[in-house]
Design an enzyme around this catalytic site. Structure first.
Site, PDB file in Angstrom:
ATOM      1  CB  SER A 199      10.801  43.455 100.172  1.00 32.11           C
ATOM      2  OG  SER A 199      12.176  43.209 100.346  1.00 32.11           O
ATOM      3  CB  ALA A 200       5.931  42.266  98.234  1.00 35.25           C
ATOM      4  N   GLY A 203      14.356  38.655  92.221  1.00 37.99           N
ATOM      5  CA  GLY A 203      14.787  40.027  92.045  1.00 37.99           C
ATOM      6  C   GLY A 203      13.651  41.012  91.906  1.00 37.99           C
ATOM      7  CE  LYS A 215      13.008  45.099  93.667  1.00 38.27           C
ATOM      8  NZ  LYS A 215      14.225  44.817  92.863  1.00 38.27           N
ATOM      9  CG  ASP A 236      14.421  45.978  97.706  1.00 39.00           C
ATOM     10  OD1 ASP A 236      15.066  47.038  97.590  1.00 39.00           O
ATOM     11  OD2 ASP A 236      14.682  44.943  97.080  1.00 39.00           O
TER      12      ASP A 236
END
EC number: 2.7.1.148
Length: 311
Positions: free
Chosen positions: A117-118, A112, A23, A150
């Site tokens: 999180s992915a 960042g 992201k 996230d």
């Protein structure tokens, strides 16, 4: 993929692979520190076409392996968000997390771009399919929110406004394709350290409550890269530049090479450059690589789909 399709895939292959995107924060508005140490956010997420792939297979015990760029920086113990996702899902259903999680990294590590999180979102979806649990999206998003701010967006993809800690999402319309270049710096930046520096830099300031910029949301909806460029903001950027001053040179290099706008991605140290088209993106990437100010430059586009079972 439905629970029935997932179950059929598991019976046939004994493994499930999920692809999950990185992201960029096209707006990251940060409020003052709360008593619990977190910050209220207005976080406009945009999923981009850099992906990790998470493959889960049955095992005698929980195990995590990782391959790809900077894989040596990825923790392989229970602190890994992919492992935590498997444990959380198993606990919810009263089963043991006996699974081997393999992460093929392509999202920059500690960059960042929500790579960790992915991986958490990808492992959650993959284990749900492997174990034929048939969880609803709402159930998976609830676990994602427990794992980190996230993680829910990594599951959903596309574009969304995140409020609270960023975990409460409202999907957003995107009216076209946006072209990006991401300059990957050497080493990482600790997200807690960047937030601590934000607190230090704003200690004497009256930090306003965070709110999404209507002009930015309109630019996303219209697919207007020039309008989006004029509205990109990241309240963590001054803190990231304070901790890593060399990033300012990288930002200037990409802008001089023709990027419409440049900003630090999330808490950094990856820097993001919005360009008018694919040709401009290639030129910006070439200039960034030639400058020696970054380790690599990645060209991609947005929006990208969220976590998806691919095999």
């Amino acid at each position: 993929m439905s629970g029935g399709e997932a179950a059929a895939g598991v019976r046939a292959e004994g493994a499930v692979t999920v692809r999950v995107p990185a992201k960029v924060n096209v707006q990251l508005a940060v409020g003052a520190a709360r008593p619990d140490g977190f910050h209220d956010l207005a976080n406009v997420f945009l999923a981009v076409g850099l992906h990790d792939e998470i493959t889960v297979t049955p095992a005698d015990e929980l195990r995590v392996t990782c391959a790809g760029p900077d894989a040596h920086q990825v923790p392989l113990d229970a602190t890994n968000l992919a492992a935590r996702a498997a444990i959380a899902l198993a606990e919810r259903h009263g089963i043991e997390p006996r699974v081997h999680i393999h992460i093929d990294k392509d999202i920059p590590v500690a960059g960042g771009m929500a790579g960790g999180s992915a991986d958490g979102a990808g492992a959650l979806l993959a284990c749900d399919a492997l174990w034929s649990l048939g969880s609803t999206e709402a159930e998976l998003l609830a676990i994602c929110a427990e794992l980190g701010s996230d993680v829910p967006f990594s599951l959903l993809g596309g574009a969304a406004l995140g409020v609270g800690r960023g975990e409460r999402l409202t999907p957003l319309d995107v009216g076209g394709t946006f072209h990006w270049v991401f300059a990957v710096a050497d080493g990482g930046l600790s997200t807690p350290a960047v937030y601590a520096e934000f607190d230090r830099l704003t200690a004497a300031a009256d930090v306003p409550p965070p709110a999404a910029d209507p002009a930015l949301l309109a630019a996303l909806s219209a697919g207007d890269a020039t309008a989006l460029a004029a509205t990109l903001t990241n309240d963590l950027q001054p803190a990231a530049l304070s901790l890593r001053p060399s990033l300012a040179t990288t930002l200037a290099t990409g802008t001089a090479a023709g990027a419409l706008a440049a900003l630090v991605s999330g808490s950094g140290p990856t820097t993001a450059f919005l360009t008018k088209d694919e040709e401009s993106a290639a030129a910006v990437a070439e200039a960034l690589l030639a400058s020696g100010n970054c380790r690599t430059a990645r060209v991609t586009s947005a929006p990208a789909a969220g976590a998806r079972v691919i095999s």
